[in-house]
Write a protein that holds these residues in place. Structure first.
Motif, PDB file in Angstrom:
ATOM      1  N   TYR A 148       0.832  -1.212   0.000  1.00 11.18           N
ATOM      2  CA  TYR A 148       0.000   0.000   0.000  1.00 11.18           C
ATOM      3  C   TYR A 148       0.862   1.256   0.000  1.00 11.18           C
ATOM      4  O   TYR A 148       0.608   2.203  -0.762  1.00 11.18           O
ATOM      5  N   LYS A 163       2.438   1.730  -3.420  1.00 14.56           N
ATOM      6  CA  LYS A 163       1.487   2.267  -4.396  1.00 14.56           C
ATOM      7  C   LYS A 163       1.205   3.745  -4.155  1.00 14.56           C
ATOM      8  O   LYS A 163       1.044   4.517  -5.108  1.00 14.56           O
ATOM      9  N   GLU A 164       1.156   4.134  -2.884  1.00 17.77           N
ATOM     10  CA  GLU A 164       0.950   5.546  -2.589  1.00 17.77           C
ATOM     11  C   GLU A 164       2.112   6.388  -3.092  1.00 17.77           C
ATOM     12  O   GLU A 164       1.921   7.477  -3.639  1.00 17.77           O
ATOM     13  N   GLN A 205       4.156   5.561  -5.585  1.00 16.33           N
ATOM     14  CA  GLN A 205       4.078   5.582  -7.041  1.00 16.33           C
ATOM     15  C   GLN A 205       2.996   6.541  -7.527  1.00 16.33           C
ATOM     16  O   GLN A 205       3.185   7.257  -8.514  1.00 16.33           O
ATOM     17  N   LYS A 206       1.889   6.569  -6.826  1.00 17.24           N
ATOM     18  CA  LYS A 206       0.817   7.480  -7.201  1.00 17.24           C
ATOM     19  C   LYS A 206       1.241   8.934  -7.037  1.00 17.24           C
ATOM     20  O   LYS A 206       0.996   9.780  -7.906  1.00 17.24           O
ATOM     21  N   SER A 207       1.913   9.217  -5.920  1.00 18.07           N
ATOM     22  CA  SER A 207       2.378  10.589  -5.702  1.00 18.07           C
ATOM     23  C   SER A 207       3.445  10.989  -6.706  1.00 18.07           C
ATOM     24  O   SER A 207       3.468  12.122  -7.195  1.00 18.07           O
ATOM     25  N   SER A 220       3.778   9.744  -9.775  1.00 16.44           N
ATOM     26  CA  SER A 220       3.121   9.949 -11.069  1.00 16.44           C
ATOM     27  C   SER A 220       2.390  11.278 -11.111  1.00 16.44           C
ATOM     28  O   SER A 220       2.412  11.990 -12.125  1.00 16.44           O
ATOM     29  N   GLU A 221       1.740  11.635  -9.998  1.00 11.09           N
ATOM     30  CA  GLU A 221       1.087  12.943  -9.947  1.00 11.09           C
ATOM     31  C   GLU A 221       2.110  14.068 -10.053  1.00 11.09           C
ATOM     32  O   GLU A 221       1.872  15.083 -10.715  1.00 11.09           O
TER      33      GLU A 221
END
Length: 680
Positions: A599, A602-603, A605-607, A609-610
């Motif tokens: 988790y 993924k957070e 990676q999400k940040s 990518s943003e």
């Protein structure tokens, strides 16, 4: 700023805890027991008995094992847990997240911290610290999101192990399961997760396969025990055991044993208990209605009334069982937890009104029968409203019950406005029509009665439209009807519409959250329906008394067993159950830590990518800006070159100026490079 607000609230709670002590126990200095009482008693609502590792009984019984207990603190994670509490209460997000990531039982840890922050947020709002309230609320929502994210990753990796993780007791957080912690903390997003709902379905069907069609359950209830063999059951390791063909006609002992086991599993399943209760309640309401309509006589206790009193007596015993079985450490706290449910309060109101009417019927004569009928009628009205909880089971009707509950709050707000207009018009109207009235109860009724019925277009005028009384009464009545019928009624409709629209998207989430309390109630409910529940209640009481009074040898044996099972490093456990349970707990903790790491990854990676998207967007805007600057500079150069030439230049020569030659471009580039070198 946030730390100052948290410190102020906590200091106030600690001072209140000190003031609540006896005078001989009051201490001026700060004691860890005061902090422990505030956190466990106030913020966590008695979820944990204590944060401290050693209790008074431990000091009295295990005074020679201090060093071993200190080693146990490191193994059990008590120090990490207390440090995590400190970082959460002081709103140090980075430290709290680091400790949460490096610790164990990430789901229970996040849910407990979120529950504590929600309570602290409500206290801050009460004290008027709105910034602190907002800060604590956002941090609590973030922790609930983290717990839901870890659960989602675990459920994606291994659904079966995740279901076991949700129901495993959490010794570090008060022996409750993750779902129990989420329910007490009102974590609706977590409870509406697919893993929690799947686990509720499994618990709801008991040892039956949770995808068993409803018609099979009802058919087995009607034609019991002939049709039980049509249902598939599971054993303790969730393997399907088919009961088809295992009817009593088979003489083989294993077939008969399997059939009897299927009957037991069917009768003890929560869904079976629920439908038993539904059938009982329908029969109870029919009998109660017939008794009130046809069989309520003065000075005579009819058989139907006696039977109803026996049923309500058994229901009273079951309510006492629910109070005793609450997860709390004191009788007062058990009662508080029990009465926090609106359906339990309704049960209490039904019991009080029924037994009050029954006592009045036994004590009063003919003159008091009217009062007896009124009290019995109130009990029957409440009894008719009580089955609304049963609609929570249905996926379509359950959310509508949630909407009705929320709209009742809007109705109370509307009534607060309505009382002002009703009293303002009612008092003036009564004074103009009947001046100098005698003070009596009828006077208060007349003040309210006519204005209230005017709301429903009961104008109370003659055929010509005249209102009785002075001309001022007609004007006041016209204004009153305009305000109430047009303004207030439409305001109420708008409030209902807004509430419906706002709850429509989250009604299913509310329903999934409240569904846990219904399933939990029927898991602990004894078999059958009143008055048949008297038998299992008596059996539970006898068994509880038997377990509560063990011999001295068994007490010492239990203490030794607890020490060996919960011992520190290097200790050997003699219990085979503990030997097999401890590795499973460790495996679940490792599995949960893996889900937490996934988790967090993924957070990140999400940040990232943003962030890359933001960088690309910024780069695109800079390119557009540079192009616009280049266009403006080119336009300025064209204007400068055209204005510095001779005035008699023809149009063709002007176009040539706007399109400079190669030599001019070289000279300009050299000037630009020279300026850049100067800047560098």
């Amino acid at each position: 700023m946030a730390n100052d607000g948290s410190a102020t609230t906590l200091n106030r709670l600690i001072e209140e805890e000190k003031d609540s002590r006896q005078p001989e126990q009051h201490r001026d200095l700060l004691d860890l027991s005061d902090v422990d009482a505030v956190i466990c008693g106030r913020l966590l609502e008695s979820q944990m008995k204590t944060m401290l590792r050693m209790t008074k009984e431990d000091f009295r019984d295990d005074s020679d094992d201090d060093n071993d207990d200190e080693d146990d603190d490191d193994e059990d994670g008590v120090a990490e847990r207390n440090l995590f509490f400190w970082s959460v209460l002081t709103t140090r997000k980075a430290t709290a997240r680091l400790l949460w990531r490096r610790g164990t039982d990430q789901i229970a840890t996040a849910l407990t911290a979120s529950k504590m922050l929600k309570e602290l947020s409500s206290l801050s709002k009460t004290e008027g610290q709105l910034d602190e309230h907002k800060h604590h609320s956002s941090l609590a929502e973030q922790l609930e999101t983290d717990a839901t994210g870890v659960l989602d990753e675990c459920y994606r990796l291994d659904p079966r192990r995740t279901l076991g993780l949700l129901t495993r007791p959490q010794p570090r957080w008060g022996e409750g399961s993750c779902m129990a912690i989420a329910n007490s903390g009102k974590h609706m997003a977590f409870m509406s997760h697919a893993a929690c709902q799947t686990n509720l379905n499994r618990v709801w069907f008991g040892n039956m396969e949770w995808f068993t069609p409803l018609w099979k359950v009802i058919l087995s209830l009607v034609f019991f025990p002939i049709t039980v063999f049509t249902i598939n059951f599971t054993d303790d390791v969730r393997r399907t055991v088919r009961t088809f063909g295992c009817t009593p006609a088979h003489a083989h002992p294993s077939g008969i044993r399997r059939y009897l086991r299927a009957i037991y599993h069917y009768q003890t399943a929560p869904i079976t208990k629920f439908y038993y209760t539904v059938v009982f309640y329908v029969a109870f309401l029919m009998l109660f209605s017939l008794f009130l309509l046809t069989d309520l006589r003065p000075e005579v206790i009819s058989p139907s009334e006696g039977f109803l009193a026996a049923v309500m007596g058994v229901q009273l015993l079951d309510e006492i069982r629910q109070i005793v079985s609450q997860d709390a450490h004191s009788c007062l706290r058990k009662l508080q937890v029990w009465q926090s449910d609106v359906w339990n309060r309704m049960d209490a109101a039904i019991l009080v009104t029924f037994f009050l009417a029954f006592i009045m019927h036994c004590a009063l004569r003919d003159s008091g029968m009217a009062a007896v009928k009124v009290v019995y009628s109130c009990a029957l009205i409440l009894a008719f409203y009580r089955p609304l909880q049963m609609f929570y089971v249905h996926e379509k009707i359950g959310p509508k019950i949630i909407m009705i509950r929320e709209m009742l709050q809007d109705l109370l707000i509307f009534l607060s406005f309505l009382v002002v207009f009703v009293l303002a018009f009612g008092v003036v109207r009564q004074a103009l029509l009947t001046p100098n009235s005698l003070l009596s109860w009828k006077l208060f009724v007349d003040v309210v009665r006519i204005p209230y019925w005017l709301i429903y277009a009961q104008l109370l005028t003659d055929p010509e439209g005249h209102v009785a009384g002075p001309w001022l009464v007609s004007i006041l009545q016209a204004v009153y009807v305009l305000v109430t019928n047009v303004l207030l009624i439409n305001l109420l409709i708008a409030m209902f519409n807004y509430t419906f629209q706002s709850i429509q998207g989250t009604a299913e989430q509310f329903w999934k959250y409240h569904r846990y309390s219904l399933v939990h109630e029927y898991v602990g409910r004894p078999w059958g329906a009143p008055p048949l529940t008297l038998v299992p209640l008596t059996w539970r009481f006898v068994r509880a008394v038997w377990k509560a009074a063990p011999s001295k040898d068994s007490v010492s044996g239990q203490k030794q067993s607890r020490r060996l099972v919960s011992g520190g490093r290097g200790r050997q456990t003699l219990s085979s159950d503990a030997h097999t349970a401890i590795p499973e707990v460790q495996r679940q903790r490792i599995f949960q830590k893996l889900g937490a790491e996934n988790y967090i990854l993924k957070e990140k990676q999400k940040s990232s990518s943003e962030m890359s998207e933001e960088i690309n967007e910024l780069k695109r805007r800079m390119d557009e800006l540079s192009e616009q600057i280049a266009a403006l500079s080119h336009r300025d150069r064209c204007y400068y070159d055209s204005s510095s030439g001779e005035e008699d230049i023809d149009d063709n020569h002007k176009r040539d100026v706007c399109q400079p030659s190669q030599q001019q471009e070289v000279r300009r580039e050299s000037r630009v490079h020279g300026k850049l070198d100067t800047v560098v």
